[in-house]
Enzyme design. Structure first.
Site, PDB file in Angstrom:
ATOM      1  N   HIS A 158       0.824  -1.229   0.029  1.00 23.19           N
ATOM      2  CA  HIS A 158      -0.009   0.101   0.064  1.00 23.19           C
ATOM      3  C   HIS A 158       0.851   1.296  -0.038  1.00 23.19           C
ATOM      4  O   HIS A 158       1.436   1.728   1.128  1.00 23.19           O
ATOM      5  CB  HIS A 158      -1.130   0.218   0.957  1.00 23.19           C
ATOM      6  CG  HIS A 158      -1.705   1.073   1.412  1.00 23.19           C
ATOM      7  ND1 HIS A 158      -3.142   1.360   0.479  1.00 23.19           N
ATOM      8  CD2 HIS A 158      -1.751   2.278   2.204  1.00 23.19           C
ATOM      9  CE1 HIS A 158      -3.449   2.711   0.751  1.00 23.19           C
ATOM     10  NE2 HIS A 158      -2.684   3.095   1.740  1.00 23.19           N
ATOM     11  N   ASP A 168       1.277   4.840  -0.319  1.00 26.45           N
ATOM     12  CA  ASP A 168       0.482   6.245  -0.106  1.00 26.45           C
ATOM     13  C   ASP A 168       1.251   7.301  -0.928  1.00 26.45           C
ATOM     14  O   ASP A 168       2.423   7.394  -0.924  1.00 26.45           O
ATOM     15  CB  ASP A 168       0.607   6.969   1.404  1.00 26.45           C
ATOM     16  CG  ASP A 168      -0.318   6.171   2.315  1.00 26.45           C
ATOM     17  OD1 ASP A 168      -1.628   5.979   1.937  1.00 26.45           O
ATOM     18  OD2 ASP A 168       0.007   5.417   3.514  1.00 26.45           O
ATOM     19  N   ASP A 171      -7.910   1.759   2.200  1.00 24.32           N
ATOM     20  CA  ASP A 171      -7.362   2.477   3.300  1.00 24.32           C
ATOM     21  C   ASP A 171      -8.254   3.967   3.701  1.00 24.32           C
ATOM     22  O   ASP A 171      -8.209   4.459   4.614  1.00 24.32           O
ATOM     23  CB  ASP A 171      -5.899   3.135   2.942  1.00 24.32           C
ATOM     24  CG  ASP A 171      -4.993   3.564   4.283  1.00 24.32           C
ATOM     25  OD1 ASP A 171      -5.565   3.056   5.520  1.00 24.32           O
ATOM     26  OD2 ASP A 171      -4.411   4.258   4.345  1.00 24.32           O
ATOM     27  N   HIS A 178      -5.847   9.931  -0.175  1.00 26.34           N
ATOM     28  CA  HIS A 178      -6.585   9.901   1.342  1.00 26.34           C
ATOM     29  C   HIS A 178      -5.877  10.342   2.256  1.00 26.34           C
ATOM     30  O   HIS A 178      -6.149  10.298   3.549  1.00 26.34           O
ATOM     31  CB  HIS A 178      -7.173   8.329   1.257  1.00 26.34           C
ATOM     32  CG  HIS A 178      -6.257   7.494   1.296  1.00 26.34           C
ATOM     33  ND1 HIS A 178      -5.926   6.642   0.334  1.00 26.34           N
ATOM     34  CD2 HIS A 178      -5.512   6.958   2.264  1.00 26.34           C
ATOM     35  CE1 HIS A 178      -4.978   5.829   0.530  1.00 26.34           C
ATOM     36  NE2 HIS A 178      -4.541   5.806   1.711  1.00 26.34           N
TER      37      HIS A 178
END
Ligand SMILES: *[C@@H]1O[C@H](CO)[C@@H](O)[C@H](O)[C@H]1NC(C)=O
Ligand SMILES: *[C@@H]1O[C@H](CO)[C@@H](O)[C@H](O)[C@H]1NC(C)=O
Length: 993
Positions: A33, A35, A156, A394
């Site tokens: 994941h 970001d 997420d 996000h």
């Protein structure tokens, strides 16, 4: 919490599903994941810098090592989501690596999931921006690999919106994965085997939009003890055969237990975590062994898999009839006092800038398309497309990143904006020049107009080019900072038009930016502009103060500072707003056309951010909203919350300026021709001398009987009904945070209704905010927050935004207020929200030596305006003969018939700059022909097999007529012909007005 555990045990006993025959399919999904910015900037994550801030695999190494590990064994698979990173990596690879990656993608070993530029937030992002950011990622994938992702992967974001699910369906995705939902709902779903369901996400579009949705449990992390990343310390799998391998047995029992909570014979295990796979070899060596030894047992069938492969298996189980989910997954809570509703309003400056840049981007793309591109070496919209995409992440627009990362997003947006201004200036100049000899205007876009700073207009005489990106004419007020009172303005028809000159408010003059830029302006010159659709109008202002102009100046009443306590009234032809003379607040509002009068009180207040209490040590912070009590606190010298008011009345606009204290003020305006009341607040620097974190709200109070109900929008699109203190699956659950637990995302609007009296009060916002209706008849929105403690969600910084002056951040934002009948509100709120989002672009040039006769003073890119219910969502240049076009119907199925009726638009001859040769309908992502989309079918308990195919009427020659049902968005690849004098085809727009 105890109650939840008891409930869990209860449910577990009664509702566990028994396993189906055959070994359980255990799908190992290898993922990372990544970001797109959070504790570190995008580039620092990519290159693996600043490990002292966040020890995270370098994205560069993640992709390097994953690709080489996949190439070593065909059984291995990997799934990757964030295309902003992948595209950067791809550009740096040589042909050998690119060929290898092509093969891995074709064979299904490397699967793109989600495929957006980033994984966007779902609460604070406008639908326009969701579509754009998904589209740039998806189009990158299709143009480089010829494939399209099939599953959403939003593992997420902090809660999930129904529009995101609609968007996935329109993109042709068969299903989606999410993770962060309310903790109670997650427990209940886990113990009732309801983590997978059909999500009915749009009441207007119906079942064809239903999206099969799987909620990850417990989260997107590996099972405990089975993280084999360089960042983890779990023990490796030993070379011991299955029967004697404790670690392998532990894995099997974990899997079988988890299997009992799912309806099919499949479970998905996420093997990865944030920035994992910096050393992919370590993962794959262990997983190879785990698969080998676990499968010896016979009770599980462990395999390398991907999200889409998992869904295929789940879909093949045709015995299951899936439960149906309606509405959305907000608000998000992780514990009784941990409501993630702070981020709905955190960093209002960045949220506002992101929204504004989205509007600049649409205008920039339109002008680029009208111009048939900018040539190979010209400026382009690409940088702004990427930056606007990134800020939807996000941990970006949410305000949950570190301050230095927020600064980096703003910088990227600014760089993109600067290049787009160059696009817009070039195209506007080319459109305006009547002949080759017309000198180019030195157009500049005043980026600080909101604080009345604009060097060109402060300098002397100027031309103003107003570009309207809407597909219908725009009429509205612009206010321009000027030095002198004597201003005269000429419109594109060479007529003098009324100007209202007003002193700039002292609140504006004291903003740090006004001071820093050494702004000279003393006055605002307000004029009403009228601009053709997808076009511009040029106005000329003379500030030399020659007397003959002054008769066109509408003098406002002299600045009137209130001393006595009589009520104050301002009005235009739509509204009369009465202010209480003593408190200075709005008291009653009359809608003149609808003959409605209602008591409406509006006040600014603040909540005090919690720093933990005996119930829970949770602070209010960037993510979490937790006031220290449900009580709001007043401002003002005597803490009576009174505002000092002054009034300006004029023919073009009237305003009441309210000053609560030196850092809290608001201007309430009525413009001549606008059916809404503008409230422009200026808040900050929030005073923290008392060491209290403060969260500022605007609250509207009425006598409406609202029955615990209020309404918010889903990403600026469909309306969602909210019930105070209500949790869908679990109605007897009591919200433990009465304020924060009832806060919902407001992307563009919220309203309350009194159905018996047929009244609606609507608030439109210029950026995303959190809000609620905490008591019947009230509606509140959180507009600024400053907190002094971190809220323990990883960012390790208090949300204590500091401006360049070293003092706290000042926020200036707008609410538009509409009081009307329910039916009329349905219309006005959509039209006003569209205008608020796409406010015209203003460009200024000094008039020195320019002859107006050399220029076309107006232009429209459309031969006719689109009907009110159609919004021109995308007009984007793809290449020399191709344009990407999106149209959407902006009303809902239950809006009044007049507006919710199907719309239709004839594309042939619509655009002035080009002729349409061919139209191919695409999925919403713009990456795949609609005819190539095949979504999986699912059976629900309600008896349908969904999704039913999207039966859209074909768009064919010669008329290319597009029809749109309520809330529908259609996307087209349009082959066009710019030949002939396309750029110079000026239609005489006057006929249309
Ligand atoms: C291509 O790049 C890879 C990875 O950086 C490297 O190992 C390989 O030698 C390069 N091949 C060529 C032909 O340059
Ligand atoms: C908040 O920011 C101000 C500067 O604007 C600074 O003086 C203060 O120390 C900060 N407080 C905390 C708790 O970070």
């Amino acid at each position: 919490m105890n109650m939840v555990i008891i409930l869990a045990v209860f449910l577990c006993t009664f509702f566990s599903f028994s396993l189906q025959e055959g070994p359980l399919n255990v799908h190992l999904v290898c993922h990372t994941h990544d970001d797109v910015g959070w504790l570190k900037t995008i580039d620092d994550y990519y290159y693996g810098r600043k490990m002292e801030i966040h020890r995270a695999g370098a994205v560069e190494s993640i992709l390097d090592t994953v690709v080489s590990e996949l190439a070593q064994d065909q059984k291995r698979k990997f799934s990757y989501a964030e295309i902003a990173f992948f595209a950067k990596w791809w550009d740096a690879q040589n042909d050998t690596v690119k060929q290898m990656v092509h093969e891995l993608v074709q064979s299904g070993q490397l699967e793109f999931i989600n495929g957006g530029w980033c994984s966007n937030d779902e609460a604070t992002v406008h639908y326009n921006a969701i579509i754009d950011q998904m589209s740039i990622g998806l189009r990158f994938i299709s143009s480089n690999f010829g494939v399209q992702p099939l599953v959403g992967w939003q593992i997420d974001p902090f809660g999930h919106s129904s529009f995101q699910a609609t968007a996935y369906s329109l993109m042709g995705f068969s299903s989606g994965f999410i993770s962060r939902i309310d903790f109670v709902e997650k427990y209940v779903r886990y113990y009732t085997s309801e983590l997978e369901m059909m999500w009915q996400n749009s009441h207007s579009l119906g079942h064809s939009m239903d999206l099969f949705t799987s909620i990850l449990y417990p989260h997107y992390i590996p099972p405990p003890d089975f993280c084999f990343d360089e960042l983890c310390t779990d023990s490796p799998i030993k070379d011991i055969e299955g029967a004697h391998n404790n670690k392998v047995n532990e894995f099997i029992s974990y899997s079988l237990n988890k299997g009992r909570h799912f309806k099919t014979n499949n479970i998905l295990l996420t093997m990865g975590n944030d920035f994992n796979y910096g050393d992919a070899g370590k993962w794959y060596r262990n997983l190879d062994k785990l698969i080998k030894y676990a499968n010896e047992n016979g009770s599980v069938n462990v395999m390398y898999s991907t999200p889409s492969l998992y869904m295929k298996y789940v879909n093949q189980d045709n015995k299951v009839k899936w439960e149906v989910k309606k509405g959305d997954f907000f608000p998000y809570a992780t514990a009784p006092h941990h409501y993630w509703s702070g981020y709905l309003s955190s960093r209002p400056g960045l949220k506002g800038y992101a929204r504004k840049c989205n509007a600049h981007l649409q205008a920039c793309k339109q002008l680029e398309a009208i111009h048939n591109g900018m040539g190979d070496n010209g400026p382009s919209s690409v940088k702004l497309q990427h930056a606007v995409g990134e800020v939807q992440h996000h941990d970006a627009i949410t305000g949950t990143e570190k301050q230095h990362v927020a600064n980096d997003y703003a910088k990227r947006l600014h760089i993109g904006e600067v290049e787009c201004r160059s696009v817009m200036a070039t195209v506007l100049n080319d459109l305006a020049a009547k002949g080759a000899n017309a000198p180019k205007m030195n157009l500049s876009f005043c980026e600080y107009l909101n604080i009345s700073v604009c060097p060109v207009t402060e300098g002397g005489d100027f031309n103003m080019v107003v570009y309207n990106s809407l597909a219908r004419p725009y009429t509205g007020m612009v206010r321009i900072p000027v030095i002198k009172e004597d201003v005269s303005v000429t419109d594109p028809n060479n007529n003098k038009i009324p100007v209202q000159v007003m002193p700039i408010s002292p609140m504006t003059k004291r903003t740090p930016a006004f001071v820093r830029y050494n702004a000279q302006a003393q006055f605002h010159a307000a004029i009403e502009v009228t601009v053709p659709p997808l076009g511009y109008a040029m106005y000329t202002a003379s500030t030399t103060g020659s007397k003959q102009h002054s008769k066109f100046v509408t003098k406002s009443d002299p600045l009137h500072v209130k001393t006595k306590s009589e009520d104050v009234v301002i009005r235009n032809k739509f509204y009369q707003v009465k202010f209480d003379g003593k408190s200075g607040h709005i008291k009653t509002i009359t809608n003149i056309e609808s003959s409605i009068s209602s008591d409406v009180n509006q006040q600014l207040y603040w909540y005090c951010g919690s720093t933990g209490d005996k119930e829970d040590n949770q602070n209010s912070g960037a993510y979490v909203f937790r006031p220290n009590s449900s009580i709001v606190f007043p401002f003002g010298k005597d803490n009576n919350n009174n505002a000092n008011i002054s009034v300006i009345k004029g023919d073009l606009l009237s305003e009441v300026r309210q000053v609560y204290n030196p850092w809290v003020s608001q201007v309430v305006r009525l413009y001549k021709n606008k059916p809404s009341i503008e409230l422009e607040y200026t808040i900050g620097p929030i005073d923290i001398k008392d060491n209290l974190g403060k969260e500022v709200i605007s609250r509207f109070s009425t006598n409406f009987k609202t029955k615990s109900t209020f309404y918010t929008d889903s990403n600026g699109r469909e309306t969602i009904k909210r019930m105070r203190d209500y949790l869908p699956l679990y109605p007897f659950y009591k919200r433990t945070e009465p304020v924060a637990g009832n806060y919902y995302p407001i992307t563009s609007r919220a309203f309350i209704r009194d159905e018996d009296s047929n009244l609606q009060l609507t608030v439109l916002t210029d950026r995303a905010q959190g809000g609620s209706s905490l008591t019947d008849g009230t509606l509140e929105l959180m507009i600024h927050r400053r907190l002094l403690h971190d809220d323990s969600r990883g960012v390790f910084e208090p949300l204590n935004e500091t401006g360049e002056s070293g003092d706290g951040l000042v926020i200036r934002g707008k609410h538009l207020l509409i009081l009307d009948t329910i039916d009329e509100s349905a219309y006005t709120q959509r039209m006003m929200a569209e205008e608020l989002m796409m406010t015209p672009e203003l460009a200024f040039a000094p008039t020195d030596g320019l002859q107006l006769g050399d220029y076309n003073l107006k232009y429209s890119g459309l031969s006719t305006a689109l009907p009110d219910n159609v919004h021109l969502l995308t007009l984007e240049y793809l290449d020399k003969s191709t344009i990407l076009l999106r149209l959407d119907h902006q009303f809902e199925s239950d809006d009044p018939k007049e507006w919710s009726a199907p719309a239709s638009v004839k594309l042939s001859d619509l655009f002035v700059a080009f002729k349409i040769k061919e139209v191919t309908e695409l999925g919403l992502g713009g990456n795949v022909a609609l005819s190539d989309i095949k979504r999986l079918q699912w059976k629900t308990v309600e008896g349908q097999t969904v999704p039913s195919p999207m039966n859209l009427p074909p768009v064919t020659a010669p008329d290319f007529t597009v029809s749109l049902s309520p809330m529908m968005i259609r996307t087209f690849n349009v082959t066009v012909d710019f030949s002939g004098d396309a750029n110079l085809q000026y239609n005489s727009y006057d006929k249309m007005l």
